[in-house]
Each structure stands twice: as C-alpha cells, then as structure tokens.
Design a protein around this motif. Structure first.
Motif, mmCIF file in Angstrom:
data_model
loop_
_atom_site.group_PDB
_atom_site.id
_atom_site.type_symbol
_atom_site.label_atom_id
_atom_site.label_comp_id
_atom_site.label_asym_id
_atom_site.label_seq_id
_atom_site.Cartn_x
_atom_site.Cartn_y
_atom_site.Cartn_z
ATOM 1 N N LEU A 73 0.813 -1.210 0.000
ATOM 2 C CA LEU A 73 0.000 0.000 0.000
ATOM 3 C C LEU A 73 0.847 1.260 0.000
ATOM 4 C CD1 LEU A 73 -2.559 -1.134 2.737
ATOM 5 C CD2 LEU A 73 -2.735 -1.443 0.261
ATOM 6 N N SER A 74 2.173 1.100 -0.043
ATOM 7 C CA SER A 74 3.093 2.223 0.118
ATOM 8 C C SER A 74 4.034 2.372 -1.072
ATOM 9 C CB SER A 74 3.906 2.038 1.402
ATOM 10 O OG SER A 74 4.919 3.008 1.520
ATOM 11 N N GLU A 75 3.911 3.481 -1.789
ATOM 12 C CA GLU A 75 4.826 3.742 -2.897
ATOM 13 C C GLU A 75 6.257 3.876 -2.400
ATOM 14 O OE1 GLU A 75 3.546 7.095 -5.129
ATOM 15 O OE2 GLU A 75 1.709 6.135 -5.857
ATOM 16 N N GLU A 76 6.419 4.429 -1.217
ATOM 17 C CA GLU A 76 7.749 4.609 -0.631
ATOM 18 C C GLU A 76 8.462 3.276 -0.431
ATOM 19 O OE1 GLU A 76 9.313 5.902 3.744
ATOM 20 O OE2 GLU A 76 8.011 7.360 2.725
ATOM 21 N N HIS A 77 7.695 2.204 -0.258
ATOM 22 C CA HIS A 77 8.266 0.875 -0.048
ATOM 23 C C HIS A 77 8.286 0.046 -1.331
ATOM 24 C CE1 HIS A 77 7.515 2.185 4.066
ATOM 25 N NE2 HIS A 77 8.378 1.278 4.449
ATOM 26 N N GLY A 78 8.158 0.734 -2.460
ATOM 27 C CA GLY A 78 8.320 0.061 -3.748
ATOM 28 C C GLY A 78 7.055 -0.457 -4.390
ATOM 29 N N SER A 79 5.892 -0.176 -3.794
ATOM 30 C CA SER A 79 4.659 -0.702 -4.355
ATOM 31 C C SER A 79 4.142 0.163 -5.506
ATOM 32 C CB SER A 79 3.575 -0.787 -3.282
ATOM 33 O OG SER A 79 2.337 -1.201 -3.846
ATOM 34 N N LYS A 80 3.600 -0.485 -6.509
ATOM 35 C CA LYS A 80 2.900 0.189 -7.596
ATOM 36 C C LYS A 80 1.390 0.012 -7.450
ATOM 37 C CE LYS A 80 6.250 1.845 -10.196
ATOM 38 N NZ LYS A 80 6.329 3.261 -10.607
ATOM 39 N N ALA B 159 -6.678 5.054 6.905
ATOM 40 C CA ALA B 159 -6.187 5.165 8.278
ATOM 41 C C ALA B 159 -5.953 6.639 8.610
ATOM 42 C CB ALA B 159 -4.887 4.383 8.437
ATOM 43 N N PRO B 160 -5.962 6.991 9.888
ATOM 44 C CA PRO B 160 -5.698 8.387 10.265
ATOM 45 C C PRO B 160 -4.373 8.866 9.676
ATOM 46 C CG PRO B 160 -6.503 7.156 12.150
ATOM 47 C CD PRO B 160 -6.253 6.145 11.067
ATOM 48 N N GLY B 161 -4.423 10.012 9.018
ATOM 49 C CA GLY B 161 -3.222 10.553 8.422
ATOM 50 C C GLY B 161 -2.739 9.777 7.214
ATOM 51 N N ASP B 162 -3.531 8.816 6.761
ATOM 52 C CA ASP B 162 -3.164 7.953 5.622
ATOM 53 C C ASP B 162 -1.771 7.353 5.799
ATOM 54 O OD1 ASP B 162 -5.541 8.243 4.057
ATOM 55 O OD2 ASP B 162 -4.905 10.296 3.627
ATOM 56 N N LYS B 163 -1.501 6.882 7.016
ATOM 57 C CA LYS B 163 -0.209 6.286 7.320
ATOM 58 C C LYS B 163 -0.340 5.335 8.499
ATOM 59 C CE LYS B 163 4.642 7.553 8.102
ATOM 60 N NZ LYS B 163 5.607 8.669 8.268
ATOM 61 N N ILE B 164 0.362 4.199 8.440
ATOM 62 C CA ILE B 164 0.439 3.261 9.563
ATOM 63 C C ILE B 164 1.912 2.968 9.806
ATOM 64 C CG2 ILE B 164 -0.057 0.918 10.370
ATOM 65 C CD1 ILE B 164 -2.659 0.997 8.846
ATOM 66 N N GLY B 165 2.418 3.380 10.961
ATOM 67 C CA GLY B 165 3.841 3.191 11.261
ATOM 68 C C GLY B 165 4.702 3.905 10.237
ATOM 69 N N ALA C 224 -0.381 4.180 -2.272
ATOM 70 C CA ALA C 224 -0.466 3.426 -3.534
ATOM 71 C C ALA C 224 -1.928 3.214 -3.916
ATOM 72 C CB ALA C 224 0.238 2.078 -3.392
ATOM 73 N N ASN C 225 -2.190 3.079 -5.205
ATOM 74 C CA ASN C 225 -3.571 2.951 -5.678
ATOM 75 C C ASN C 225 -4.222 1.657 -5.197
ATOM 76 O OD1 ASN C 225 -3.268 0.880 -8.159
ATOM 77 N ND2 ASN C 225 -1.532 2.273 -8.177
ATOM 78 N N ASP C 226 -5.517 1.750 -4.895
ATOM 79 C CA ASP C 226 -6.294 0.614 -4.397
ATOM 80 C C ASP C 226 -7.239 0.040 -5.452
ATOM 81 O OD1 ASP C 226 -5.331 0.906 -1.681
ATOM 82 O OD2 ASP C 226 -6.625 2.668 -1.558
ATOM 83 N N SER C 227 -7.622 0.858 -6.429
ATOM 84 C CA SER C 227 -8.513 0.415 -7.503
ATOM 85 C C SER C 227 -8.049 1.014 -8.822
ATOM 86 C CB SER C 227 -9.956 0.852 -7.240
ATOM 87 O OG SER C 227 -10.526 0.116 -6.162
ATOM 88 N N ALA C 228 -8.222 0.252 -9.893
ATOM 89 C CA ALA C 228 -7.840 0.704 -11.225
ATOM 90 C C ALA C 228 -8.922 0.310 -12.222
ATOM 91 C CB ALA C 228 -6.499 0.096 -11.635
ATOM 92 N N VAL C 229 -9.252 1.215 -13.102
ATOM 93 C CA VAL C 229 -10.243 0.963 -14.147
ATOM 94 C C VAL C 229 -9.651 1.415 -15.481
ATOM 95 C CG1 VAL C 229 -12.544 1.474 -15.023
ATOM 96 C CG2 VAL C 229 -12.167 1.296 -12.557
ATOM 97 N N MET C 230 -9.677 0.537 -16.476
ATOM 98 C CA MET C 230 -9.168 0.873 -17.801
ATOM 99 C C MET C 230 -10.245 0.637 -18.851
ATOM 100 S SD MET C 230 -5.594 -1.248 -17.770
ATOM 101 C CE MET C 230 -5.030 -1.874 -16.188
ATOM 102 N N THR C 231 -10.281 1.514 -19.825
ATOM 103 C CA THR C 231 -11.004 1.260 -21.064
ATOM 104 C C THR C 231 -9.932 0.984 -22.103
ATOM 105 O OG1 THR C 231 -12.787 2.772 -20.454
ATOM 106 C CG2 THR C 231 -12.599 2.167 -22.781
ATOM 107 N N ALA C 232 -9.973 -0.184 -22.704
ATOM 108 C CA ALA C 232 -8.884 -0.589 -23.596
ATOM 109 C C ALA C 232 -9.412 -1.078 -24.935
ATOM 110 C CB ALA C 232 -8.053 -1.693 -22.932
ATOM 111 N N GLU C 233 -8.543 -0.974 -25.929
ATOM 112 C CA GLU C 233 -8.836 -1.537 -27.239
ATOM 113 C C GLU C 233 -7.701 -2.473 -27.615
ATOM 114 O OE1 GLU C 233 -9.554 -0.241 -31.927
ATOM 115 O OE2 GLU C 233 -9.676 1.268 -30.323
#
Length: 355
Positions: A174-181, A216-222, A228-237
């Motif tokens: 859930l954390s971009e800082e920790h390498g998550s996409k 979470a409060p402050g959008d941070k835990i520890g 990091a993004n939680d949902s993704a929606v694409m329109t594709a061809e």
C-alpha cells in the motif's frame, strides 16, 4: 537436470521452492536471504544446504544454472541484471520491473545473452484460460468485438489472509515509498496479461483511472504511507479492434481472489473464471445457443505450470512463454496508466487561467 537457486524467501518463495522441487528434471540447490533466521528456516523447510546472505556470494559459489527471483518488485531489476551478467537463466516474479525502460533493458539483455528468461504470470496455469485462447485462435467465436475483464480481491475489507493493518507483508503493498505500484502493479499486471492472452491480441490503446482511498488516520500506519492505488479501471482496445474494460481492486467485498473474463465475438462468446486454484470455461456459440442465450461448459484438460515450463525451457534451451519481452510489453501499458493518472492529477491541481 536444471539446478535452481531461490532468491528471496518471502511467502511467494515457498511456492517457487515447492513447485521446482516437484517438477521433473529440476533440483533446488541453493537460496539467498539476508536475514539469518529466515535463511536457516527456509533451508530446513526445503532441505537446502547451500544458503547465502547475498547474491554475490551465491554467484561466486556458482553451483546453479538458474534462479527464481522472488525479491520485492523494486529489487527485480538489479538482481536479475546481475544474474544475466553471470549467464544464469532467470524466472522472475511479476512485475518484471517498476517501469517499462527497465523491463525492456532486462528483456534485451536476456535475449542478447541467449539465456532462458520467463516471468511468473501464475494465471497462465489456468486450464480454462489456455483453452479459451485455443478456441479464440480457431475462430470458434468469430471476431472479438467486446470484452470485460476483472481481478477482484477484498483483503482491505476482510481478514481472510490476515489483518493488513498489522502485517508488513500487506502494508508494503500500500506504500509507494516501499516500492509498491499499488493494485495496478500487483494484480493489474495479471489481469492485463490474462485478458490479452485469451483474446490472442495485445492492448493497442488504453485510458485509465486510478484511485487511492482513505484507510487510516493521516493515511499512514507506522513507517508506511498508504499512498499506492487501491482500484484501477481501464477502457482498452485490443489490436484486433475489440473494445472493453479491465478492472482491478482490493475493495471487492465477498471476493477473495477472483479473475473473470468475458469475450464477445461475432459468432459466439466465452466466459473464463479462476481463483488461482480452480477454473471454469463456458461458451455460447452456434445459432441455436446464441438465439436461446444458452451457455455450455467446456472441458479444460490440465496444462503445464509456468514453473514446469521454465524447467523444460532450461533443459531444452528453447525459451518459454511468458518471457521478459511479454512482461515488458505489459509494463508499457501500466506505465501509460500511471502517466495518464499523473497528468489528470496535475491538470486538476492547476489554477484556473483568467481570461
């Protein structure tokens, strides 16, 4: 007999070790893990005697032919490149890299070195998916016009896999800082491959939206910012002209780990479903069934897993699929989605220009 080293001993590494130990003409001979306790426990669990604290020590030892790279996403590139330099075959976890230029460099290097290179898109192990591609290629449903693909998880609203709020193995995702996409890089990569593989056609264009929810409060835990993004929606061809949607989320209550794909063609339709263990395939084709909206189950014989196909490739010298080039192509699509989301955010934040 291919001799395999396991690089990294996290939760997914146990799947790799078990699969490669069970595969014919394969032997797990070594493992790399910086943490001494985890290294010893992993070695004991799988009967591995050659244990190393870092990759350089393992390469200096040299008693392996191939490596299963099960390190965190951001570590895939430097470790795989080092293995390729050493002339080792590589089976890498997805995503291949954190961006397309790095993934492309990895693919081009592997090809130049002439070593076996494959990526663990695990849902290629679905018999239903493989059969669906076979039916599409044979023309069983005609020309594809529309598709719907989704990857639904719910571990942000349920505890079927543990409490994400207290476990680092979930928090880092859930954390971009920790390498998550985010969900796009974690499972979106799977559903893009899943849909385009079954359709026997690559993604040609895409428009996307990404969303990070307050959790979470402050959008941070520890030490973990939850950015990091939680949902993704694409329109594709697809390149074949089919238009549709590809979605991925961790907020799909009631769905532990479900992939679904519907392909609608000019002469029929297919529905593929899998949870990573069991899978199913239905077809609606033929004038009578199409007019009556009748769906029939399709038998799906077992298929070789990605692990087994990597072993076969190493022993025969013929590269298997999905390879690094395929993973790089998927990463190109994900990079475009991230770029579109960033551009949209910057546009929304820009002050209005007075006339």
């Amino acid at each position: 007999m291919v001799k395999i080293l396991i690089l990294g001993t996290g939760s997914m590494a146990t799947n790799h070790a078990a699969a490669f130990k069970a595969a014919p003409n394969s032997s797990v001979v070594a493992a790399v893990e910086p943490d001494a306790d985890r290294r010893a426990a992993f070695g004991k669990q799988f009967g591995i005697e050659n244990l190393f604290p870092d990759l350089e020590s393992a390469i200096a030892w040299g008693g392996f032919d191939a490596a299963a790279n099960v390190t965190p996403d951001a570590v895939h590139y430097p470790t795989t490149m080092r293995l390729l330099e050493a002339g080792k075959h590589v089976f890498c976890e997805k995503p291949l890299a954190t961006n397309y230029p790095l993934a492309l460099e990895m693919a081009e290097t592997a090809e130049a070195k002439g070593v076996i290179n494959m990526v663990n898109f695990t849902y290629r192990n679905s018999p239903a998916l493989q059969k669906a591609r076979e039916l599409v290629a044979s023309g069983a449903i005609g020309e594809i016009r529309h598709f719907e693909a989704s990857y639904l998880q719910s571990w942000l609203v349920g505890k079927q896999w543990g409490d994400w709020r207290t476990e680092s193995r979930w928090l880092w995702r859930l954390s971009e800082e920790h390498g998550s996409k985010g969900v796009l890089g974690d499972v979106g990569v799977h559903i893009v491959d899943f849909a385009s593989f079954a359709a026997d056609s690559n993604v040609a264009t895409v428009e996307s939206r990404l969303k990070t929810f307050h959790k979470a409060p402050g959008d941070k835990i520890g030490d973990y910012p939850l950015d990091a993004n939680d949902s993704a929606v694409m329109t594709a061809e697809f390149a074949n002209g089919a238009l549709g949607t590809i979605t991925a989320t961790r907020f799909a209550t009631g769905h532990a780990n479900d992939l679904s794909l519907a392909l609608f063609g000019t002469a029929g339709a297919l529905e593929v479903k899998t949870d990573g263990r069991a899978s199913s395939l239905r077809i609606c084709t033929g004038e009578k069934d199409i007019d009556g909206q009748i769906w029939k189950d399709v038998e799906t014989p077992p298929v070789a897993t990605t692990y087994e196909r990597f072993v076969i490739a190493c022993n025969t010298g013929v590269n298997g699929d999905p390879d690094f080039r395929r993973a790089a192509d998927i990463q190109r699509i994900l990079d475009l989605c991230f770029a579109q989301d960033k551009a949209r955010t910057l546009t929304a934040a820009a002050p209005a220009v007075e006339g």
